[in-house]
Design a protein around this motif. Structure first.
Motif, PDB file in Angstrom:
ATOM      1  N   ARG A  93      -7.805   2.606  -5.113  1.00 47.15           N
ATOM      2  CA  ARG A  93      -7.661   1.594  -4.306  1.00 47.15           C
ATOM      3  C   ARG A  93      -8.313   1.896  -2.773  1.00 47.15           C
ATOM      4  NH1 ARG A  93      -2.055  -1.629  -3.160  1.00 47.15           N
ATOM      5  NH2 ARG A  93      -2.810  -3.351  -1.631  1.00 47.15           N
ATOM      6  N   SER A  94      -8.937   0.739  -2.275  1.00 44.84           N
ATOM      7  CA  SER A  94      -9.697   0.921  -0.837  1.00 44.84           C
ATOM      8  C   SER A  94      -9.173  -0.267  -0.328  1.00 44.84           C
ATOM      9  CB  SER A  94     -10.927   1.096  -1.074  1.00 44.84           C
ATOM     10  OG  SER A  94     -11.239   1.242   0.403  1.00 44.84           O
ATOM     11  N   GLY A  95      -7.965  -0.562   0.553  1.00 43.11           N
ATOM     12  CA  GLY A  95      -7.541  -1.629   1.260  1.00 43.11           C
ATOM     13  C   GLY A  95      -7.136  -2.665   0.280  1.00 43.11           C
ATOM     14  N   ASP A  96      -7.492  -3.778   0.240  1.00 40.88           N
ATOM     15  CA  ASP A  96      -7.226  -4.817  -0.773  1.00 40.88           C
ATOM     16  C   ASP A  96      -8.361  -4.807  -1.943  1.00 40.88           C
ATOM     17  OD1 ASP A  96      -4.983  -6.050   0.660  1.00 40.88           O
ATOM     18  OD2 ASP A  96      -6.629  -7.041   2.002  1.00 40.88           O
TER      19      ASP A  96
ATOM     20  N   LYS B  15       0.777  -1.199  -0.051  1.00 38.68           N
ATOM     21  CA  LYS B  15      -0.097   0.027   0.057  1.00 38.68           C
ATOM     22  C   LYS B  15       0.894   1.161   0.157  1.00 38.68           C
ATOM     23  CE  LYS B  15      -3.809  -1.960   2.573  1.00 38.68           C
ATOM     24  NZ  LYS B  15      -3.320  -3.622   2.525  1.00 38.68           N
ATOM     25  N   ASP B  16       0.241   2.295  -0.360  1.00 36.95           N
ATOM     26  CA  ASP B  16       1.248   3.695  -0.487  1.00 36.95           C
ATOM     27  C   ASP B  16       1.351   4.013   1.185  1.00 36.95           C
ATOM     28  OD1 ASP B  16       1.792   5.981  -1.935  1.00 36.95           O
ATOM     29  OD2 ASP B  16       0.185   7.086  -0.923  1.00 36.95           O
TER      30      ASP B  16
ATOM     31  N   ALA C 151       3.438   2.422   2.990  1.00 34.31           N
ATOM     32  CA  ALA C 151       3.804   1.190   3.774  1.00 34.31           C
ATOM     33  C   ALA C 151       5.539   1.378   3.939  1.00 34.31           C
ATOM     34  CB  ALA C 151       3.813  -0.008   2.910  1.00 34.31           C
TER      35      ALA C 151
ATOM     36  N   LYS D 253      -3.746 -10.103  -1.827  1.00 33.71           N
ATOM     37  CA  LYS D 253      -3.757  -9.856  -0.464  1.00 33.71           C
ATOM     38  C   LYS D 253      -2.479 -10.703   0.161  1.00 33.71           C
ATOM     39  CE  LYS D 253      -8.794 -10.187   0.293  1.00 33.71           C
ATOM     40  NZ  LYS D 253      -9.865 -11.154   0.881  1.00 33.71           N
TER      41      LYS D 253
ATOM     42  N   ALA E 256      -6.972  -6.288  -5.423  1.00 29.05           N
ATOM     43  CA  ALA E 256      -5.342  -6.097  -5.216  1.00 29.05           C
ATOM     44  C   ALA E 256      -5.145  -7.545  -4.638  1.00 29.05           C
ATOM     45  CB  ALA E 256      -4.882  -5.101  -4.333  1.00 29.05           C
TER      46      ALA E 256
END
Length: 395
Positions: free
Chosen positions: A293-296, A256-257, A259, A348, A346
């Motif tokens: 993107r929202s989480g996965d 994720k952005d 991280a 996991k 995305a």
């Protein structure tokens, strides 16, 4: 025995395990738990004017200083073992005394025993670091290994690369040992001597009052334990230089952005054989033109015409890295409704995929041709009797 080599006579008769109320084989966690409980109960701030509590608090702190430290505890246990087998105590001699019953010419010296066990410097060398206090008369001239510093870097990757994983090249500049003096801080060809301020310990003790003290890096030698009369002309005595290198870092799929990834042992090199530090890479992910993107899960705004939303339609939408899929809109689909397309999101951590969240955005045409205008006017006339905003402005 006098207060020699840092050994205090009174410690030979103290049972630190009994002070803390624990067994000799207690785990480190149990030692800490017992100390914290007793320290809270007997702390001077909680017991003003209670001298007995104050003295007990000092004894607890003294006991924890030894058995709470792994290296000190090991030496202390060995001392207690020798004491139980040989029967020596506070009356033992440092150079001429022996074990109990060993008078002149008939006993043997504790220092001789420790030398036979490989501790060539005798009792003082073995237990000097354990019992603290007193004046240190022997120190090691070999500097301790020092861990390298941690290094931070930033890697910017594309949106798709963040989903699939990517290997990036990082150009790093970090502190390292000075190439001229190899980290010693001294002029090549000159010989070092033990730091007079810390006596080769690499740290100095700073008192904070009460029963506690703090170890701080020696300001004279910077923790290297040795000093030189002539400083290195390149680093001016700091022992530090800079190094530039390129490493390959693997960014895992689904990152994720923002991280932060830790790469163990990829930081600055250590000193005197110490381990390297770690590298912490902060990942910046560039935005995508279409997807979010929202989480996965991936997100997608889907433009839909008024008639498609009102009458229902089948709309093809893209997926990232795969073929398009068909989204079936039921009649009367409202603006802002989100549809879930499973398994198109995305990656996991477990290797599975998140979902694609497609949100309907009903579009209003900016201009109308004559045919479209007539059709909409007919629609308006047909819906004239529908109270769309009835009751909205009533109190």
């Amino acid at each position: 025995m006098a207060d020699t080599e840092g050994f205090r006579n009174d410690w030979a008769t103290k049972d630190f395990y009994q002070v803390l109320g624990i067994a000799q084989d207690a785990s480190a966690a149990d030692v800490k738990k017992a100390y914290r409980k007793l320290a809270r109960e007997n702390h001077p701030d909680s017991n003003p004017g209670n001298d007995a509590k104050h003295e007990k608090f000092k004894a607890i702190a003294e006991a924890y200083d030894v058995v709470g430290d792994e290296a000190k505890r090991k030496k202390y246990d060995e001392f207690r073992s020798l004491q139980s087998r040989g029967g020596f105590g506070p009356g033992m001699g440092g150079g001429g005394g022996g074990f109990g019953g060993g008078g002149p010419g008939g006993g043997f010296n504790i220092d001789d025993l420790l030398r036979e066990r490989g501790g060539g410097g005798g009792l003082g060398d073995m237990f000097g670091d354990l019992f603290g206090g007193g004046q240190r008369t022997r120190t090691s001239s070999q500097p301790r290994p020092r861990r390298g510093a941690d290094v931070e870097s930033t890697a910017t990757i594309g949106f798709t690369e963040a989903l699939d994983g990517v290997t990036v090249s990082l150009r790093l500049t970090s502190d390292t040992a000075c190439p001229t003096c190899q980290g010693t801080g001294g002029k090549p060809g000159t010989r070092p001597h033990i730091c007079p301020q810390c006596e080769g310990a690499g740290f100095v003790v700073s008192g904070t009052g009460g029963a506690f003290s703090i170890n701080e890096t020696c300001p004279a030698c910077g923790g290297r334990q040795l000093v030189y009369d002539e400083a290195c002309p390149t680093c001016h005595g700091s022992g530090r230089g800079t190094s530039a290198r390129t490493i390959q870092a693997r960014v895992p799929a689904g990152v994720k952005d923002g991280a932060k990834i830790r790469l163990k042992g990829k930081g600055a090199p250590g000193e005197q054989g110490g381990p390297a530090g770690d590298l912490f890479v902060t990942v910046k992910v560039s935005p995508h033109r279409v997807f979010g993107r929202s989480g996965d899960n991936l997100t997608l705004d889907v433009p839909v015409a008024f008639d498609e939303a009102a009458l229902g339609a089948e709309v093809k939408i893209p997926t990232l890295g795969g073929p398009p899929v068909t989204l079936k809109l039921p009649p009367g689909t409202p603006n802002g409704r989100t549809f879930r397309v499973r398994g198109k999101g995305a990656t996991k951590k477990d290797g599975s995929k998140g979902d694609l969240l497609a949100t309907v955005q009903v579009q209003v045409p900016a201009t109308l041709d004559q045919t479209a205008r007539e059709a909409l006017e007919a629609y308006r006339a047909a819906m004239a009797g529908t109270p769309l905003r009835a009751g909205l402005f009533e109190s």
